[in-house]
Motif scaffolding. Structure first.
Motif, PDB file in Angstrom:
ATOM      1  N   VAL A   1      12.300  21.171  70.236  1.00 53.40           N
ATOM      2  CA  VAL A   1      13.024  22.022  71.188  1.00 53.40           C
ATOM      3  C   VAL A   1      14.446  21.498  71.393  1.00 53.40           C
ATOM      4  CG1 VAL A   1      13.100  22.766  73.604  1.00 53.40           C
ATOM      5  CG2 VAL A   1      10.939  22.879  72.330  1.00 53.40           C
TER       6      VAL A   1
ATOM      7  N   GLU B   1      17.862  28.227  77.064  1.00 54.90           N
ATOM      8  CA  GLU B   1      17.706  28.353  75.601  1.00 54.90           C
ATOM      9  C   GLU B   1      16.578  27.445  75.102  1.00 54.90           C
ATOM     10  OE1 GLU B   1      22.028  29.266  73.759  1.00 54.90           O
ATOM     11  OE2 GLU B   1      21.936  27.503  75.091  1.00 54.90           O
ATOM     12  N   LYS B   2      16.514  26.249  75.657  1.00 52.84           N
ATOM     13  CA  LYS B   2      15.443  25.330  75.264  1.00 52.84           C
ATOM     14  C   LYS B   2      14.081  25.857  75.701  1.00 52.84           C
ATOM     15  CE  LYS B   2      18.305  21.206  75.018  1.00 52.84           C
ATOM     16  NZ  LYS B   2      18.538  19.852  75.525  1.00 52.84           N
TER      17      LYS B   2
ATOM     18  N   THR C   1       8.495  30.076  72.525  1.00 51.67           N
ATOM     19  CA  THR C   1       8.236  30.608  71.181  1.00 51.67           C
ATOM     20  C   THR C   1       7.354  29.643  70.394  1.00 51.67           C
ATOM     21  OG1 THR C   1      10.318  31.826  71.155  1.00 51.67           O
ATOM     22  CG2 THR C   1       9.315  31.346  69.016  1.00 51.67           C
TER      23      THR C   1
ATOM     24  N   GLU D   1      13.298  29.014  76.070  1.00 54.21           N
ATOM     25  CA  GLU D   1      13.002  30.120  75.134  1.00 54.21           C
ATOM     26  C   GLU D   1      12.378  29.558  73.854  1.00 54.21           C
ATOM     27  OE1 GLU D   1      13.317  33.460  74.967  1.00 54.21           O
ATOM     28  OE2 GLU D   1      14.586  33.991  76.672  1.00 54.21           O
ATOM     29  N   ARG D   2      12.993  28.506  73.318  1.00 49.17           N
ATOM     30  CA  ARG D   2      12.475  27.885  72.097  1.00 49.17           C
ATOM     31  C   ARG D   2      11.085  27.298  72.335  1.00 49.17           C
ATOM     32  NH1 ARG D   2      17.284  26.497  70.880  1.00 49.17           N
ATOM     33  NH2 ARG D   2      17.308  24.471  71.882  1.00 49.17           N
TER      34      ARG D   2
ATOM     35  N   GLY E   1      17.494  21.920  68.664  1.00 50.94           N
ATOM     36  CA  GLY E   1      18.199  23.195  68.563  1.00 50.94           C
ATOM     37  C   GLY E   1      19.378  23.302  69.517  1.00 50.94           C
TER      38      GLY E   1
END
Length: 186
Positions: free
Chosen positions: A73, A82-83, A89, A85-86, A76
């Motif tokens: 995570v 954003e982290k 996912t 979200e990763r 990226g």
């Protein structure tokens, strides 16, 4: 011509599958060898005994659900949202992997109810996961209570969502999970 040995990781992976299916009592050398299509003699080239395998299974699980996830995570880049979200996912996609499946998580939680050593390890893993979630949510949530609630909801959804059999008032499970993610990241 030499016969290739079954890799150590395959024994661990198969042990984790057995654990998910039947708990720690299901992790037996002979059935693992049969599932791998090999003799049990190869097992002893890697592990002194069954307890050594169980320990390595827990080591592998711990590494894969904490540090490996966090590294993936974080590499990226981006901000906390954003982290997350990763992370969401990655977690959604990890159901098919033996080590990161929700079934393994539940099997280890059940095992921890009967084994204090496993319970201590589970506590360490859960604390590491929660600390990481806190760091991500705190990057955009100023209220520590809000951070703690979001962490608890996130963690609870990860552990229990797949065992909830309820309908969702005309929505699919995927739609509800998307709404949950949207709510958590607001």
């Amino acid at each position: 011509m030499a016969v290739a040995r079954t890799p150590r990781g395959k024994w661990i992976e198969e042990g984790l599958r057995a654990l998910a299916a039947g708990g720690p009592d299901a992790v037996r050398i002979e059935p693992l060898a049969q599932a791998l299509g090999v003799s049990k003699g190869g097992f002893y080239g890697y592990f002194a005994n069954r307890d050594a395998l169980l320990t390595e299974m827990l080591d592998t699980w711990e590494r894969q659900v904490t540090e490996a996830v966090i590294e993936h995570v974080d590499e990226g880049g981006g901000d906390g949202r954003e982290k997350l979200e990763r992370l969401f996912t990655l977690v959604a996609e990890s159901g098919g992997t033996a080590v990161r499946s929700p079934e393994i998580d539940l099997a280890i939680r059940d095992w921890a109810r009967r084994d204090e050593t496993v319970a201590q390890r589970l506590r360490r893993v859960d604390n590491r996961r929660m600390d990481y979630l806190r760091s991500l949510f705190a990057s955009f949530c100023a209220d520590p209570d809000d951070v703690e609630v979001r962490c608890m909801v996130t963690f609870s959804v990860r552990i229990g969502a797949h065992v909830v059999a309820a309908d969702h008032a005309g929505r699919s499970r995927a739609e509800v999970m998307a709404l949950t993610k949207q709510w958590l990241l607001r």
